[in-house]
Write a protein that holds these residues in place. Structure first.
Motif, PDB file in Angstrom:
ATOM      1  N   ALA A  50     -22.645  42.720 -24.241  1.00  0.00           N
ATOM      2  CA  ALA A  50     -22.348  44.148 -24.354  1.00  0.00           C
ATOM      3  C   ALA A  50     -22.517  44.543 -25.828  1.00  0.00           C
ATOM      4  O   ALA A  50     -21.629  44.303 -26.649  1.00  0.00           O
ATOM      5  N   ALA A  51     -23.658  45.122 -26.163  1.00  0.00           N
ATOM      6  CA  ALA A  51     -23.989  45.435 -27.559  1.00  0.00           C
ATOM      7  C   ALA A  51     -23.032  46.438 -28.190  1.00  0.00           C
ATOM      8  O   ALA A  51     -22.846  46.432 -29.405  1.00  0.00           O
ATOM      9  N   ASP A  52     -22.403  47.294 -27.384  1.00  0.00           N
ATOM     10  CA  ASP A  52     -21.499  48.306 -27.940  1.00  0.00           C
ATOM     11  C   ASP A  52     -20.047  47.835 -28.042  1.00  0.00           C
ATOM     12  O   ASP A  52     -19.167  48.571 -28.467  1.00  0.00           O
ATOM     13  N   ASN A  53     -19.786  46.593 -27.668  1.00  0.00           N
ATOM     14  CA  ASN A  53     -18.453  46.003 -27.705  1.00  0.00           C
ATOM     15  C   ASN A  53     -18.446  44.967 -28.829  1.00  0.00           C
ATOM     16  O   ASN A  53     -19.120  43.950 -28.750  1.00  0.00           O
ATOM     17  N   ILE A  54     -17.699  45.226 -29.887  1.00  0.00           N
ATOM     18  CA  ILE A  54     -17.641  44.314 -31.019  1.00  0.00           C
ATOM     19  C   ILE A  54     -16.470  43.351 -30.844  1.00  0.00           C
ATOM     20  O   ILE A  54     -15.304  43.768 -30.800  1.00  0.00           O
ATOM     21  N   GLU A  55     -16.810  42.082 -30.722  1.00  0.00           N
ATOM     22  CA  GLU A  55     -15.797  41.036 -30.590  1.00  0.00           C
ATOM     23  C   GLU A  55     -15.325  40.618 -31.976  1.00  0.00           C
ATOM     24  O   GLU A  55     -16.123  40.376 -32.871  1.00  0.00           O
ATOM     25  N   LEU A  56     -14.016  40.552 -32.129  1.00  0.00           N
ATOM     26  CA  LEU A  56     -13.400  40.072 -33.360  1.00  0.00           C
ATOM     27  C   LEU A  56     -12.728  38.740 -33.077  1.00  0.00           C
ATOM     28  O   LEU A  56     -12.211  38.512 -31.984  1.00  0.00           O
ATOM     29  N   GLY A  57     -12.746  37.888 -34.062  1.00  0.00           N
ATOM     30  CA  GLY A  57     -12.054  36.609 -33.966  1.00  0.00           C
ATOM     31  C   GLY A  57     -11.626  36.195 -35.364  1.00  0.00           C
ATOM     32  O   GLY A  57     -12.072  36.775 -36.353  1.00  0.00           O
ATOM     33  N   TRP A  58     -10.760  35.222 -35.459  1.00  0.00           N
ATOM     34  CA  TRP A  58     -10.263  34.796 -36.759  1.00  0.00           C
ATOM     35  C   TRP A  58      -9.892  33.341 -36.708  1.00  0.00           C
ATOM     36  O   TRP A  58      -9.493  32.794 -35.680  1.00  0.00           O
ATOM     37  N   ARG A  59     -10.080  32.704 -37.837  1.00  0.00           N
ATOM     38  CA  ARG A  59      -9.630  31.327 -38.030  1.00  0.00           C
ATOM     39  C   ARG A  59      -9.167  31.246 -39.482  1.00  0.00           C
ATOM     40  O   ARG A  59      -9.950  31.459 -40.398  1.00  0.00           O
TER      41      ARG A  59
END
Length: 184
Positions: free
Chosen positions: A98-107
């Motif tokens: 889904a190009a319009d959905n920005i996934e965020l993650g963190w480590r």
């Protein structure tokens, strides 16, 4: 030529796009079994994992113009590397892309936990990307028992959507999926 996206410093933190030359930092972070607990059951990454899997995977979704990449999170006062924030299109290498959905993650390093650093860093990213016309929403995934990451999602304003199976080249993992609209 498109200009690379810039994430301004936040109250305590500085941000920089990461690349292949940052492999030693990625390796360093992944050596703490507690940091890796909800990612691969606490197994530290090998140097081979970083070079042959992690770095090529990052390079596959990196686009400096859109901000998709890993962003180094560093302490502004002493320039200490604290970890990273992931920014990429949700499902970038899967059938549910889904190009319009920005996934965020963190480590982040363990000594950063519980101090609001992940929230501050993720919010800095959201603040820059939320007004981009190509961004409709933000999302994040975490092991359903990873209460720290789920707390960050909630502090950002994300809401629980459902439980899913996250498909990766390293295997399939059950996760809780959270999401929020880009604009309120």
């Amino acid at each position: 030529m498109k200009t690379a996206l810039h994430i301004p410093d936040s109250e305590r933190l500085r941000y920089r796009l990461m690349g292949a030359s940052d492999a030693p930092l990625l390796f360093e972070l992944d050596q703490d079994p507690v940091v890796m607990e909800f990612l691969n059951y606490g197994k530290p990454s090998t140097w081979e994992d970083i070079e042959q899997y992690f770095v090529p995977r990052i390079e596959a979704f990196t686009d400096p113009a859109t901000g998709c990449s890993l962003w180094e999170v560093a302490d502004k006062e002493n320039d200490e590397y604290l970890g990273w924030i992931l920014v990429r299109q949700y499902g970038f290498d899967t059938h549910y892309h889904a190009a319009d959905n920005i996934e965020l993650g963190w480590r982040l390093k363990q000594h950063c936990w519980g101090k609001g650093i992940a929230t501050e860093a993720a919010q800095a990213i959201v603040d820059v990307l939320r007004d981009k016309p190509e961004v409709n929403c933000f999302s994040a995934i975490a092991d359903e028992k990873n209460y720290g990451s789920i707390g960050v999602m909630r502090k950002l304003g994300m809401q629980f959507v459902d439980n899913r199976i996250h498909h990766t080249p390293k295997g399939d993992f059950p996760v809780a999926y959270y999401e929020m609209p880009a604009t309120f």
